[in-house]
Design a protein around this motif. Structure first.
Motif, short mmCIF file in Angstrom:
data_model
loop_
_atom_site.label_atom_id
_atom_site.label_comp_id
_atom_site.label_asym_id
_atom_site.label_seq_id
_atom_site.Cartn_x
_atom_site.Cartn_y
_atom_site.Cartn_z
N MET A 153 0.82 -1.20 0.00
CA MET A 153 0.00 0.00 0.00
C MET A 153 0.86 1.26 0.00
N ALA A 154 2.00 1.20 0.67
CA ALA A 154 2.92 2.35 0.66
C ALA A 154 3.43 2.60 -0.76
N VAL A 155 3.81 1.53 -1.44
CA VAL A 155 4.30 1.66 -2.82
C VAL A 155 3.18 2.16 -3.73
N LEU A 156 1.99 1.61 -3.58
CA LEU A 156 0.86 2.02 -4.41
C LEU A 156 0.53 3.50 -4.21
N ASN A 157 0.55 3.96 -2.96
CA ASN A 157 0.27 5.37 -2.71
C ASN A 157 1.31 6.27 -3.38
N GLU A 158 2.58 5.85 -3.32
CA GLU A 158 3.63 6.63 -3.97
C GLU A 158 3.41 6.72 -5.48
N VAL A 159 3.03 5.60 -6.08
CA VAL A 159 2.78 5.58 -7.52
C VAL A 159 1.63 6.51 -7.88
N VAL A 160 0.55 6.46 -7.09
CA VAL A 160 -0.64 7.25 -7.43
C VAL A 160 -0.37 8.74 -7.27
N TRP A 161 0.19 9.17 -6.14
CA TRP A 161 0.33 10.62 -5.95
C TRP A 161 1.43 11.22 -6.80
N ARG A 162 2.42 10.42 -7.16
CA ARG A 162 3.50 10.95 -7.99
C ARG A 162 3.18 10.89 -9.49
N SER A 163 2.28 10.00 -9.89
CA SER A 163 2.06 9.77 -11.32
C SER A 163 0.72 10.29 -11.84
N PHE A 164 -0.21 10.60 -10.94
CA PHE A 164 -1.54 11.00 -11.37
C PHE A 164 -1.92 12.36 -10.78
N SER A 165 -3.08 12.85 -11.19
CA SER A 165 -3.53 14.17 -10.75
C SER A 165 -3.96 14.13 -9.28
N GLN A 166 -4.04 15.33 -8.70
CA GLN A 166 -4.47 15.44 -7.30
C GLN A 166 -5.88 14.88 -7.08
N PRO A 167 -6.87 15.21 -7.93
CA PRO A 167 -8.20 14.61 -7.75
C PRO A 167 -8.18 13.09 -7.82
#
Length: 199
Positions: A153-167
């Motif tokens: 989940m830590a890795v997944l959160n990093e991927v999402v916030w670094r690679s996708f938009s804020q919304p």
């Protein structure tokens, strides 16, 4: 013809409902505030939502103390990190801090479980021992699984916030993290049943 009066809600049911509100209330407040603020003041949406999240988390922690008569360690740690990273987000006007918070929380929990496994003390048993009665092998396996989940989940959160938009990250936080956690918890039922301690 008279109708029977419905019995009052049992104390256990009322307590369960209150705990559900305590657990999910801050997350719902964050999500709603973000999208309302985004509609009227998009540049401040994440900051308004973060402030509401901080206040709701502290309120939920206080309500949990009143309900359970004590502070449970995981919510206490989570609340502390919400206040610290939320405060940094608002103070420095940098949303990256609140977006990194799930990563830090998951790595912290993984580190605690890893420390317990390395020292031969299943710390998960200290947290859940009142609710579950497992063999030592069961606690070891369950701890390993949760450790892997927290790291993932830590890795997944990093991927999402670094690679996708804020919304997108907000949607992931509100409708991704919690459902994934619940699904993973349900998936452990088989292991728990196989390793139940016999009285």
């Amino acid at each position: 013809m008279t109708s029977e009066a419905k019995p009052d809600q049992s104390p256990e049911a009322a307590k369960a409902s209150a705990k559900l509100l305590i657990d999910f209330g801050p997350l719902v407040a964050f999500f709603v505030t973000y999208y309302v603020a985004e509609r009227y003041q998009p540049e401040f949406g994440i900051y308004w939502a973060t402030g509401v999240l901080m206040a709701a988390t502290v309120a939920a922690l206080s309500a949990s103390r009143m309900l359970l008569g004590r502070f449970s360690m995981p919510p206490l740690v989570t609340a502390g990190l919400v206040v610290v990273f939320g405060g940094l987000t608002i103070w420095l006007q940098d949303p990256r801090f609140v977006m990194m918070k799930p990563t830090i929380i998951n790595l912290l929990f993984a580190g605690v479980l890893g420390f317990g496994l390395a020292t031969g003390r299943p710390l998960l048993k200290l947290l859940m021992g009142e609710a579950l009665k497992l063999t030592d092998e069961g606690w070891h396996k369950l701890s390993l699984r949760w450790l892997g989940f927290f790291v993932s989940m830590a890795v997944l959160n990093e991927v999402v916030w670094r690679s996708f938009s804020q919304p997108t990250w907000v949607n992931f936080k509100a409708w991704g993290i919690l459902p994934l956690t619940l699904l993973f918890a349900v998936a452990q039922v088989g292991l728990i049943k196989r390793h139940e301690a016999k009285n």
